[in-house]
Scaffold this active site. Structure first.
Site, PDB file in Angstrom:
ATOM      1  N   GLU A  45       1.742  -3.527  -9.717  1.00 61.99           N
ATOM      2  CA  GLU A  45       1.957  -3.581  -8.267  1.00 61.99           C
ATOM      3  C   GLU A  45       1.725  -5.014  -7.804  1.00 61.99           C
ATOM      4  O   GLU A  45       0.653  -5.581  -8.028  1.00 61.99           O
ATOM      5  CB  GLU A  45       0.945  -2.688  -7.537  1.00 61.99           C
ATOM      6  CG  GLU A  45       1.242  -1.214  -7.614  1.00 61.99           C
ATOM      7  CD  GLU A  45       0.231  -0.411  -6.782  1.00 61.99           C
ATOM      8  OE1 GLU A  45      -0.421  -0.983  -5.874  1.00 61.99           O
ATOM      9  OE2 GLU A  45       0.093   0.788  -7.046  1.00 61.99           O
ATOM     10  N   GLU A  56      -6.255  -2.121   3.574  1.00 64.17           N
ATOM     11  CA  GLU A  56      -7.101  -2.849   2.633  1.00 64.17           C
ATOM     12  C   GLU A  56      -8.523  -3.065   3.134  1.00 64.17           C
ATOM     13  O   GLU A  56      -8.760  -3.310   4.304  1.00 64.17           O
ATOM     14  CB  GLU A  56      -6.488  -4.226   2.310  1.00 64.17           C
ATOM     15  CG  GLU A  56      -5.013  -4.230   1.986  1.00 64.17           C
ATOM     16  CD  GLU A  56      -4.605  -3.352   0.814  1.00 64.17           C
ATOM     17  OE1 GLU A  56      -5.478  -2.856   0.102  1.00 64.17           O
ATOM     18  OE2 GLU A  56      -3.384  -3.158   0.635  1.00 64.17           O
TER      19      GLU A  56
END
Length: 257
Positions: A45, A56
């Site tokens: 990724e 995040e």
């Protein structure tokens, strides 16, 4: 379905590392990709940095800011992928946010991603109900738009699974990405709900950082995704991070074999 993504899971449990492009630099990111592949990664990724990465935690947020202050742009990431594809055919997907794709132009983004040899993308801030404007274009260019399911998805899981492409990203814990000391979600149950609808690989991410956790999660799913622990190595070692990442990825892949 993108054939290469399916193949990533065909050889056994898949290890899927994540790295933020351009942290510490795009040259180093390119080397990290090769090192991760050599260490046994099955699919990679690549995070395209964004100023407000909502899913995040602090580790990957920091990496996004460092990459952006270093001048990383979506075009520069595409150029890097083009270089990688001259040396490697490992399956790769972008992980980024709707705004990055939208502001680049959905059609233009998907076309370029396919041209440089990407296999799919993950957009964590695009809910199932709003995925169509991205999914239809991605499909046109042979890219899989990877669906995420969370522990709270319950009755939505079967709906999401029916239309899923590539693999299903099972979010192991509520909240943002980051290393967690333990994961209490019943991943096996989430995976069963998906497989009841569609024969598609399921990979678990968010919170996994140790070989023990990876082993435990891989026993309940088809693959394990690790981001923050790798990005932390980029932060700690900067331009010298490559051998540390290679060693870490190898230990994680060995744990799930």
């Amino acid at each position: 379905m993108n054939k290469k993504i399916t193949e990533a899971f065909a050889k056994g449990k898949a290890f899927i590392p994540f790295v933020t492009c351009g942290d510490p630099s795009l040259d180093v990111t390119e080397k990290i990709v090769y090192a991760m592949e050599e260490a046994g990664a099955d699919l990679i990724e690549l995070g395209i940095p964004f100023s407000d990465p909502a899913a995040e935690g602090p580790v990957i947020q920091g990496a996004n800011l460092r990459a952006l202050s270093g001048g990383v742009t979506t075009d520069k990431v595409f150029d890097m992928v083009e270089k990688i594809r001259k040396n490697s055919s490992i399956p790769m997907v972008f992980m980024t946010y709707a705004n990055v794709v939208f502001s680049y132009g959905i059609e233009r983004f998907c076309k370029r991603a396919a041209e440089v040899g990407m296999d799919g993308m993950i957009l964590p801030d695009v809910p199932f109900e709003e995925k169509e404007e991205f999914a239809s274009v991605a499909e046109k260019y042979g890219l899989d738009l990877i669906s995420l399911i969370a522990p709270t998805s319950h009755e939505r899981i079967s709906m999401i699974a029916k239309e899923a492409e590539g693999f299903v990203y099972c979010v192991s814990s509520l909240g943002v990405t980051g290393m967690r000391s333990q994961i209490t979600t019943d991943i096996g149950a989430m995976v069963q709900l998906v497989k009841a609808q569609k024969d598609i690989p399921c990979a678990v991410g968010f919170g996994i950082s140790t070989p023990e956790q990876a082993k435990k999660m891989a026993a309940q799913a088809d693959g394990v995704i690790v981001g923050s622990a790798i990005v932390k190595l980029c932060e700690t070692h900067g331009a010298d991070c490559v051998p540390y990442i290679k060693e870490y990825v190898k230990s994680m892949k060995d744990a799930i074999r």
